[in-house]
Design a protein around this motif. Structure first.
Motif, PDB file in Angstrom:
ATOM      1  N   LYS A   1       0.850  -1.179   0.000  1.00 14.11           N
ATOM      2  CA  LYS A   1       0.000   0.000   0.000  1.00 14.11           C
ATOM      3  C   LYS A   1       0.889   1.232   0.000  1.00 14.11           C
ATOM      4  O   LYS A   1       1.738   1.411   0.881  1.00 14.11           O
ATOM      5  N   ALA A   2       0.715   2.080  -0.999  1.00 18.73           N
ATOM      6  CA  ALA A   2       1.552   3.275  -1.094  1.00 18.73           C
ATOM      7  C   ALA A   2       1.289   4.199   0.082  1.00 18.73           C
ATOM      8  O   ALA A   2       0.140   4.387   0.492  1.00 18.73           O
ATOM      9  N   PRO A   3       2.325   4.797   0.637  1.00 19.84           N
ATOM     10  CA  PRO A   3       2.114   5.793   1.684  1.00 19.84           C
ATOM     11  C   PRO A   3       1.539   7.078   1.105  1.00 19.84           C
ATOM     12  O   PRO A   3       1.642   7.325  -0.096  1.00 19.84           O
ATOM     13  N   LEU A   4       0.953   7.881   1.963  1.00 21.39           N
ATOM     14  CA  LEU A   4       0.472   9.188   1.528  1.00 21.39           C
ATOM     15  C   LEU A   4       1.651  10.141   1.376  1.00 21.39           C
ATOM     16  O   LEU A   4       2.668   9.988   2.052  1.00 21.39           O
ATOM     17  N   PRO A   5       1.538  11.120   0.493  1.00 21.99           N
ATOM     18  CA  PRO A   5       2.642  12.067   0.329  1.00 21.99           C
ATOM     19  C   PRO A   5       2.797  12.955   1.553  1.00 21.99           C
ATOM     20  O   PRO A   5       1.848  13.181   2.301  1.00 21.99           O
ATOM     21  N   VAL A   6       3.997  13.454   1.758  1.00 26.51           N
ATOM     22  CA  VAL A   6       4.265  14.348   2.883  1.00 26.51           C
ATOM     23  C   VAL A   6       3.447  15.625   2.750  1.00 26.51           C
ATOM     24  O   VAL A   6       2.869  16.122   3.708  1.00 26.51           O
ATOM     25  N   GLN A   7       3.399  16.164   1.547  1.00 32.24           N
ATOM     26  CA  GLN A   7       2.653  17.380   1.275  1.00 32.24           C
ATOM     27  C   GLN A   7       1.606  17.121   0.203  1.00 32.24           C
ATOM     28  O   GLN A   7       1.838  16.322  -0.707  1.00 32.24           O
ATOM     29  N   PRO A   8       0.469  17.786   0.269  1.00 30.59           N
ATOM     30  CA  PRO A   8      -0.483  17.713  -0.837  1.00 30.59           C
ATOM     31  C   PRO A   8       0.171  18.180  -2.126  1.00 30.59           C
ATOM     32  O   PRO A   8       1.068  19.032  -2.108  1.00 30.59           O
ATOM     33  N   PHE A   9      -0.267  17.647  -3.232  1.00 30.36           N
ATOM     34  CA  PHE A   9       0.327  17.985  -4.525  1.00 30.36           C
ATOM     35  C   PHE A   9       0.361  19.484  -4.767  1.00 30.36           C
ATOM     36  O   PHE A   9       1.366  20.027  -5.247  1.00 30.36           O
ATOM     37  N   MET A  10      -0.701  20.187  -4.445  1.00 28.79           N
ATOM     38  CA  MET A  10      -0.767  21.619  -4.723  1.00 28.79           C
ATOM     39  C   MET A  10       0.156  22.435  -3.819  1.00 28.79           C
ATOM     40  O   MET A  10       0.356  23.634  -4.040  1.00 28.79           O
ATOM     41  N   GLU A  11       0.742  21.794  -2.810  1.00 22.46           N
ATOM     42  CA  GLU A  11       1.673  22.473  -1.914  1.00 22.46           C
ATOM     43  C   GLU A  11       3.092  21.933  -2.041  1.00 22.46           C
ATOM     44  O   GLU A  11       3.994  22.374  -1.333  1.00 22.46           O
ATOM     45  N   ALA A  12       3.283  20.971  -2.948  1.00 20.34           N
ATOM     46  CA  ALA A  12       4.603  20.350  -3.125  1.00 20.34           C
ATOM     47  C   ALA A  12       5.325  21.038  -4.283  1.00 20.34           C
ATOM     48  O   ALA A  12       4.973  20.840  -5.448  1.00 20.34           O
ATOM     49  N   PHE A  13       6.336  21.837  -3.974  1.00 19.59           N
ATOM     50  CA  PHE A  13       7.039  22.594  -4.992  1.00 19.59           C
ATOM     51  C   PHE A  13       8.453  22.059  -5.260  1.00 19.59           C
ATOM     52  O   PHE A  13       9.137  22.543  -6.152  1.00 19.59           O
ATOM     53  N   ASP A  14       8.891  21.087  -4.486  1.00 17.77           N
ATOM     54  CA  ASP A  14      10.181  20.443  -4.720  1.00 17.77           C
ATOM     55  C   ASP A  14       9.911  19.115  -5.413  1.00 17.77           C
ATOM     56  O   ASP A  14       9.392  18.178  -4.811  1.00 17.77           O
ATOM     57  N   ASP A  15      10.235  19.035  -6.688  1.00 17.19           N
ATOM     58  CA  ASP A  15       9.960  17.807  -7.449  1.00 17.19           C
ATOM     59  C   ASP A  15      11.208  16.956  -7.646  1.00 17.19           C
ATOM     60  O   ASP A  15      11.254  16.106  -8.535  1.00 17.19           O
ATOM     61  N   SER A  16      12.215  17.156  -6.827  1.00 12.04           N
ATOM     62  CA  SER A  16      13.468  16.419  -6.985  1.00 12.04           C
ATOM     63  C   SER A  16      13.310  14.963  -6.567  1.00 12.04           C
ATOM     64  O   SER A  16      12.447  14.610  -5.747  1.00 12.04           O
ATOM     65  N   LEU A  17      14.138  14.125  -7.142  1.00 13.13           N
ATOM     66  CA  LEU A  17      14.169  12.705  -6.793  1.00 13.13           C
ATOM     67  C   LEU A  17      14.473  12.527  -5.319  1.00 13.13           C
ATOM     68  O   LEU A  17      13.823  11.731  -4.622  1.00 13.13           O
ATOM     69  N   GLU A  18      15.430  13.294  -4.827  1.00  8.86           N
ATOM     70  CA  GLU A  18      15.867  13.148  -3.432  1.00  8.86           C
ATOM     71  C   GLU A  18      14.743  13.487  -2.463  1.00  8.86           C
ATOM     72  O   GLU A  18      14.517  12.775  -1.478  1.00  8.86           O
ATOM     73  N   CYS A  19      14.020  14.550  -2.731  1.00  8.27           N
ATOM     74  CA  CYS A  19      12.940  14.957  -1.835  1.00  8.27           C
ATOM     75  C   CYS A  19      11.838  13.913  -1.809  1.00  8.27           C
ATOM     76  O   CYS A  19      11.343  13.538  -0.740  1.00  8.27           O
ATOM     77  N   PHE A  20      11.468  13.405  -2.971  1.00 11.70           N
ATOM     78  CA  PHE A  20      10.354  12.461  -3.032  1.00 11.70           C
ATOM     79  C   PHE A  20      10.721  11.107  -2.428  1.00 11.70           C
ATOM     80  O   PHE A  20       9.947  10.511  -1.688  1.00 11.70           O
ATOM     81  N   VAL A  21      11.907  10.627  -2.744  1.00  7.27           N
ATOM     82  CA  VAL A  21      12.305   9.287  -2.287  1.00  7.27           C
ATOM     83  C   VAL A  21      12.696   9.296  -0.811  1.00  7.27           C
ATOM     84  O   VAL A  21      12.379   8.358  -0.078  1.00  7.27           O
ATOM     85  N   ASN A  22      13.345  10.360  -0.357  1.00  9.20           N
ATOM     86  CA  ASN A  22      13.851  10.393   1.016  1.00  9.20           C
ATOM     87  C   ASN A  22      12.918  11.091   1.987  1.00  9.20           C
ATOM     88  O   ASN A  22      13.214  11.176   3.178  1.00  9.20           O
ATOM     89  N   GLY A  23      11.768  11.594   1.503  1.00  8.90           N
ATOM     90  CA  GLY A  23      10.824  12.243   2.384  1.00  8.90           C
ATOM     91  C   GLY A  23      10.235  11.263   3.389  1.00  8.90           C
ATOM     92  O   GLY A  23      10.194  10.051   3.160  1.00  8.90           O
ATOM     93  N   ASP A  24       9.799  11.789   4.505  1.00  8.81           N
ATOM     94  CA  ASP A  24       9.199  10.950   5.547  1.00  8.81           C
ATOM     95  C   ASP A  24       7.709  10.837   5.258  1.00  8.81           C
ATOM     96  O   ASP A  24       6.904  11.674   5.666  1.00  8.81           O
ATOM     97  N   HIS A  25       7.314   9.780   4.538  1.00  8.78           N
ATOM     98  CA  HIS A  25       5.928   9.638   4.120  1.00  8.78           C
ATOM     99  C   HIS A  25       5.154   8.816   5.150  1.00  8.78           C
ATOM    100  O   HIS A  25       5.484   7.652   5.407  1.00  8.78           O
ATOM    101  N   PRO A  26       4.094   9.371   5.743  1.00 13.11           N
ATOM    102  CA  PRO A  26       3.247   8.583   6.647  1.00 13.11           C
ATOM    103  C   PRO A  26       2.529   7.501   5.845  1.00 13.11           C
ATOM    104  O   PRO A  26       2.243   7.675   4.651  1.00 13.11           O
ATOM    105  N   GLN A  27       2.261   6.394   6.447  1.00 14.11           N
ATOM    106  CA  GLN A  27       1.592   5.291   5.759  1.00 14.11           C
ATOM    107  C   GLN A  27       0.141   5.648   5.442  1.00 14.11           C
ATOM    108  O   GLN A  27      -0.538   6.308   6.206  1.00 14.11           O
ATOM    109  N   GLY A  28      -0.310   5.175   4.279  1.00 13.16           N
ATOM    110  CA  GLY A  28      -1.700   5.392   3.896  1.00 13.16           C
ATOM    111  C   GLY A  28      -2.627   4.552   4.752  1.00 13.16           C
ATOM    112  O   GLY A  28      -2.238   3.535   5.322  1.00 13.16           O
ATOM    113  N   ASP A  29      -3.867   5.002   4.837  1.00 13.63           N
ATOM    114  CA  ASP A  29      -4.836   4.249   5.637  1.00 13.63           C
ATOM    115  C   ASP A  29      -5.712   3.372   4.734  1.00 13.63           C
ATOM    116  O   ASP A  29      -5.608   3.408   3.542  1.00 13.63           O
TER     117      ASP A  29
END
Length: 400
Positions: A372-400
């Protein structure tokens, strides 16, 4: 693939069954990654079974492909771009055209457009939504590119976006107030745009999200696919094997020319994978080929079936059925049908409270790993860093 582009469908709908996202990244990631994450994933797949680069001649451009009806082979002429030199023709038993069909823009014209004082461009040339900050935009089109470009422009500060199309019905989304829909553009007078319903809007820039032409000028006339963007192009058995008409005494390739990736897309990577598998099995003589008349009847039946589809969900089912047909024919070892996920994606986009702007905040489960994919750290409309490092290394809470 422009800056800050994120996939507009769940990664679980385009995941390779034999090379999963979990395998590549070693961790679970949200369902809607930005472009650099998908590129990294594709690079991993390309390297997973060896170095493909040794089979590719880079900086070489095909200039002409001609079929010799006597030798039953293709003569292919290539230009060495580095040295600006046409190379001697080479002989091939089979030709596979897999160069896509999203490169040559369709640019419509409207009265007064040539005197519009602002910028006029096509989605093909869109590179960065930040250049439209504070601007009023007219986006002409009615498909995925206009959805995303309108969303991107508002996300990065555009004042407003008017979407204009020739569709009789609106797109069915709960747009925010900054995005509106109008019928087709009729004419342009200065910076004023007038629509066929009599309404008008003053804009600072016009972006045509009007699709692409199938453009294969290097193919001999009788070998050239000519079609509009549809989910099953005509004259292609299984959507792949060229069966175009003969003309002027020339042959049409005698079943040795294949086109891959020519249909409109809902499925993408997995569709290409199944098509490539079919093509390889066919070239190796491992697919039983029916009579030419039966092949022609088969592709015509698929085209007729497509013409009866009346909804977007119906198109998803149609492409899924086409993939299933190719898989069965070629012995493709995986079931890549993810209609249930596509249906969820389709509904997410049409939710009230601006679902078209928030659907990327949802989570899906991999068909192949059960993750089950985790939820993103930030909503898409508030996510302005599209780098590989930010997305892969971000602390993503688990999806429900």
């Amino acid at each position: 693939m422009y800056r800050n582009l994120w996939t507009n469908g769940p990664k679980e709908c385009l995941e390779f069954p034999d090379y999963t996202f979990d395998e590549h990244f070693g961790k679970a990631l949200p369902s809607y990654p930005p472009r650099k994450v998908l590129l990294d994933y594709l690079k991993g797949r390309w390297k997973s079974e060896g170095d493909l680069k040794k089979w590719i001649r880079f900086n070489n451009c095909v200039r002409h492909v001609q079929y010799d009806e006597v030798s039953k082979t293709f003569q292919v002429q290539v230009e060495d771009l580095a040295n600006r030199q046409l190379l001697p023709s080479e002989t091939f038993d089979y030709v596979v055209v897999a160069s896509g069909h999203f490169s040559t823009p369709i640019l419509p014209d409207f009265p007064g457009l040539d005197h519009f004082p602002g910028r006029v461009s096509h989605a093909h040339d869109f590179r960065d939504a930040t250049q439209y900050k504070g601007k009023r935009i007219l986006a002409v089109g009615a498909s995925y590119s206009v959805e995303d470009i309108a969303t991107q422009c508002v996300k990065f500060g555009a004042k407003s976006v008017v979407i204009s199309s020739n569709k009789s019905e609106k797109m069915g989304y709960d747009w925010p107030m900054s995005i509106s829909e109008r019928p087709l553009l009729q004419k342009v007078e200065g910076s004023m745009c007038f629509f066929i319903d009599g309404s008008s809007a003053e804009v600072d820039a016009i972006i045509f999200c009007t699709g692409y032409r199938y453009h294969y000028p290097y193919m001999e006339e009788n070998l050239r696919l000519k079609t509009r963007n549809v989910f099953y192009p005509p004259n292609l058995y299984k959507g792949l094997l060229w069966m175009g008409p003969k003309g002027d005494g020339n042959q049409n390739g005698d079943g040795k020319l294949l086109y891959i990736g020519m249909s409109d897309l809902l499925y993408s990577f997995t569709l290409f994978d199944v098509e490539a598998h079919w093509a390889v099995k066919y070239i190796m003589g491992q697919i039983k080929v029916v009579e030419k008349g039966d092949m022609e009847q088969d592709w015509k039946q698929w085209v007729a079936r497509l013409n009866k589809v009346e909804s977007d969900l119906g198109l998803i089912r149609f492409q899924g059925a086409h993939i299933k047909d190719m898989s069965a024919d070629s012995g493709y070892p995986y079931d890549v049908n993810v209609y249930d996920m596509f249906e969820g994606w389709y509904k997410d986009k049409r939710e009230p409270n601006h679902g078209i702007m928030t659907y990327r905040d949802k989570s899906f489960t991999s068909k192949y790993t059960g993750t089950k994919a985790p939820l993103p750290v930030q909503p898409f409309m508030e996510a302005f860093d599209d780098s590989l490092e930010c997305f892969v290394n971000g602390d993503h809470p688990q999806g429900d």
